[in-house]
Design a protein around this motif. Structure first.
Motif, PDB file in Angstrom:
ATOM      1  N   ASN A  15       0.803  10.112 -38.442  1.00  0.00           N
ATOM      2  CA  ASN A  15       2.013  10.932 -38.594  1.00  0.00           C
ATOM      3  C   ASN A  15       2.535  11.410 -37.250  1.00  0.00           C
ATOM      4  OD1 ASN A  15       2.795  10.985 -41.303  1.00  0.00           O
ATOM      5  ND2 ASN A  15       1.153  12.402 -41.803  1.00  0.00           N
ATOM      6  N   ASP A  16       1.635  11.834 -36.370  1.00  0.00           N
ATOM      7  CA  ASP A  16       2.046  12.288 -35.037  1.00  0.00           C
ATOM      8  C   ASP A  16       2.716  11.156 -34.258  1.00  0.00           C
ATOM      9  OD1 ASP A  16       1.021  14.778 -35.600  1.00  0.00           O
ATOM     10  OD2 ASP A  16      -0.815  14.504 -34.419  1.00  0.00           O
ATOM     11  N   ARG A  17       2.140   9.967 -34.345  1.00  0.00           N
ATOM     12  CA  ARG A  17       2.722   8.824 -33.623  1.00  0.00           C
ATOM     13  C   ARG A  17       4.068   8.413 -34.210  1.00  0.00           C
ATOM     14  NH1 ARG A  17      -1.421   4.937 -30.873  1.00  0.00           N
ATOM     15  NH2 ARG A  17      -3.066   6.386 -30.354  1.00  0.00           N
ATOM     16  N   LEU A  18       4.208   8.496 -35.521  1.00  0.00           N
ATOM     17  CA  LEU A  18       5.501   8.193 -36.142  1.00  0.00           C
ATOM     18  C   LEU A  18       6.548   9.209 -35.694  1.00  0.00           C
ATOM     19  CD1 LEU A  18       7.274   6.566 -38.096  1.00  0.00           C
ATOM     20  CD2 LEU A  18       6.512   8.119 -39.902  1.00  0.00           C
ATOM     21  N   ASP A  19       6.173  10.485 -35.668  1.00  0.00           N
ATOM     22  CA  ASP A  19       7.106  11.516 -35.207  1.00  0.00           C
ATOM     23  C   ASP A  19       7.519  11.270 -33.759  1.00  0.00           C
ATOM     24  OD1 ASP A  19       7.059  12.790 -37.661  1.00  0.00           O
ATOM     25  OD2 ASP A  19       5.521  14.232 -37.060  1.00  0.00           O
ATOM     26  N   ALA A  20       6.560  10.897 -32.917  1.00  0.00           N
ATOM     27  CA  ALA A  20       6.876  10.614 -31.512  1.00  0.00           C
ATOM     28  C   ALA A  20       7.799   9.404 -31.397  1.00  0.00           C
ATOM     29  CB  ALA A  20       5.595  10.374 -30.725  1.00  0.00           C
ATOM     30  N   LEU A  21       7.558   8.381 -32.201  1.00  0.00           N
ATOM     31  CA  LEU A  21       8.420   7.194 -32.184  1.00  0.00           C
ATOM     32  C   LEU A  21       9.841   7.540 -32.627  1.00  0.00           C
ATOM     33  CD1 LEU A  21       8.845   4.111 -31.934  1.00  0.00           C
ATOM     34  CD2 LEU A  21       8.149   3.959 -34.328  1.00  0.00           C
ATOM     35  N   ILE A  22       9.964   8.348 -33.652  1.00  0.00           N
ATOM     36  CA  ILE A  22      11.291   8.741 -34.142  1.00  0.00           C
ATOM     37  C   ILE A  22      12.024   9.567 -33.089  1.00  0.00           C
ATOM     38  CG2 ILE A  22      12.487  10.173 -35.858  1.00  0.00           C
ATOM     39  CD1 ILE A  22      10.359   9.194 -37.898  1.00  0.00           C
ATOM     40  N   ARG A  23      11.318  10.512 -32.450  1.00  0.00           N
ATOM     41  CA  ARG A  23      11.956  11.306 -31.392  1.00  0.00           C
ATOM     42  C   ARG A  23      12.415  10.404 -30.252  1.00  0.00           C
ATOM     43  NH1 ARG A  23       7.635  14.677 -32.496  1.00  0.00           N
ATOM     44  NH2 ARG A  23       6.521  13.947 -30.635  1.00  0.00           N
ATOM     45  N   TRP A  24      11.568   9.442 -29.858  1.00  0.00           N
ATOM     46  CA  TRP A  24      11.931   8.518 -28.790  1.00  0.00           C
ATOM     47  C   TRP A  24      13.129   7.663 -29.196  1.00  0.00           C
ATOM     48  CZ3 TRP A  24      12.404   3.267 -28.650  1.00  0.00           C
ATOM     49  CH2 TRP A  24      12.620   2.708 -27.378  1.00  0.00           C
ATOM     50  N   ALA A  25      13.128   7.143 -30.406  1.00  0.00           N
ATOM     51  CA  ALA A  25      14.222   6.284 -30.862  1.00  0.00           C
ATOM     52  C   ALA A  25      15.549   7.045 -30.886  1.00  0.00           C
ATOM     53  CB  ALA A  25      13.908   5.725 -32.256  1.00  0.00           C
ATOM     54  N   ILE A  26      15.522   8.283 -31.340  1.00  0.00           N
ATOM     55  CA  ILE A  26      16.753   9.082 -31.383  1.00  0.00           C
ATOM     56  C   ILE A  26      17.223   9.414 -29.970  1.00  0.00           C
ATOM     57  CG2 ILE A  26      17.667  11.352 -32.044  1.00  0.00           C
ATOM     58  CD1 ILE A  26      15.962  11.103 -34.612  1.00  0.00           C
ATOM     59  N   ALA A  27      16.303   9.784 -29.094  1.00  0.00           N
ATOM     60  CA  ALA A  27      16.670  10.164 -27.721  1.00  0.00           C
ATOM     61  C   ALA A  27      17.173   8.976 -26.900  1.00  0.00           C
ATOM     62  CB  ALA A  27      15.464  10.799 -27.022  1.00  0.00           C
ATOM     63  N   ASN A  28      16.692   7.776 -27.170  1.00  0.00           N
ATOM     64  CA  ASN A  28      17.047   6.607 -26.367  1.00  0.00           C
ATOM     65  C   ASN A  28      18.016   5.647 -27.056  1.00  0.00           C
ATOM     66  OD1 ASN A  28      15.306   6.975 -23.935  1.00  0.00           O
ATOM     67  ND2 ASN A  28      13.754   7.082 -25.529  1.00  0.00           N
ATOM     68  N   TRP A  29      18.584   6.057 -28.163  1.00  0.00           N
ATOM     69  CA  TRP A  29      19.523   5.206 -28.894  1.00  0.00           C
ATOM     70  C   TRP A  29      20.743   4.926 -28.013  1.00  0.00           C
ATOM     71  CZ3 TRP A  29      19.520   1.977 -32.697  1.00  0.00           C
ATOM     72  CH2 TRP A  29      20.683   1.662 -33.393  1.00  0.00           C
ATOM     73  N   PRO A  30      21.084   3.663 -27.784  1.00  0.00           N
ATOM     74  CA  PRO A  30      22.157   3.346 -26.829  1.00  0.00           C
ATOM     75  C   PRO A  30      23.572   3.603 -27.339  1.00  0.00           C
ATOM     76  CG  PRO A  30      21.217   1.339 -27.725  1.00  0.00           C
ATOM     77  CD  PRO A  30      20.400   2.468 -28.251  1.00  0.00           C
ATOM     78  N   LYS A  31      23.793   3.660 -28.620  1.00  0.00           N
ATOM     79  CA  LYS A  31      25.149   3.870 -29.162  1.00  0.00           C
ATOM     80  C   LYS A  31      25.395   5.356 -29.379  1.00  0.00           C
ATOM     81  CE  LYS A  31      25.663  -0.543 -31.477  1.00  0.00           C
ATOM     82  NZ  LYS A  31      26.103  -1.171 -32.728  1.00  0.00           N
ATOM     83  N   ARG A  32      25.913   6.013 -28.356  1.00  0.00           N
ATOM     84  CA  ARG A  32      26.139   7.468 -28.431  1.00  0.00           C
ATOM     85  C   ARG A  32      27.225   7.828 -29.444  1.00  0.00           C
ATOM     86  NH1 ARG A  32      21.571   9.052 -26.644  1.00  0.00           N
ATOM     87  NH2 ARG A  32      21.097   8.390 -24.548  1.00  0.00           N
ATOM     88  N   ASP A  33      28.160   6.922 -29.699  1.00  0.00           N
ATOM     89  CA  ASP A  33      29.227   7.208 -30.661  1.00  0.00           C
ATOM     90  C   ASP A  33      28.744   7.039 -32.104  1.00  0.00           C
ATOM     91  OD1 ASP A  33      28.927   4.508 -30.067  1.00  0.00           O
ATOM     92  OD2 ASP A  33      30.956   4.011 -30.716  1.00  0.00           O
TER      93      ASP A  33
END
Length: 84
Positions: A15-33
């Motif tokens: 669960n901790d690793r999934l949460d970290a992956l989700i935070r990373w994916a949201i923070a690094n998502w290239p389509k800001r719009d």
């Protein structure tokens, strides 16, 4: 076979690793719009829940606290005693 403590630790770390992956994916998502949201990962959370729920199970009871690991048989008898 894994103990309950090991299963609980695994589930917590997954669960901790999934949460970290989700935070990373949201923070690094290239389509800001068109940003990612937490709700975009709802299906992933359900899938992980299926892995750490019924598939992982509860694990084996931890017999080390009672000291019965040395006296326990190497198997669990599943058949009744034979008829005389």
């Amino acid at each position: 076979m894994a103990t309950r403590k090991e299963c609980d630790q695994y589930a917590e770390e997954l669960n901790d690793r999934l949460d970290a992956l989700i935070r990373w994916a949201i923070a690094n998502w290239p389509k800001r719009d068109f940003p990612l949201l937490q709700s975009d990962f709802a299906q992933s959370r359900r899938e992980i829940g299926g892995i750490i729920g019924p598939k992982l199970g509860d694990g084996e009871p931890d017999n080390t606290a009672t000291g019965s690991t040395h006296n326990a048989p190497p198997y669990i008898a599943m058949n009744p005693m034979p008829w005389p």
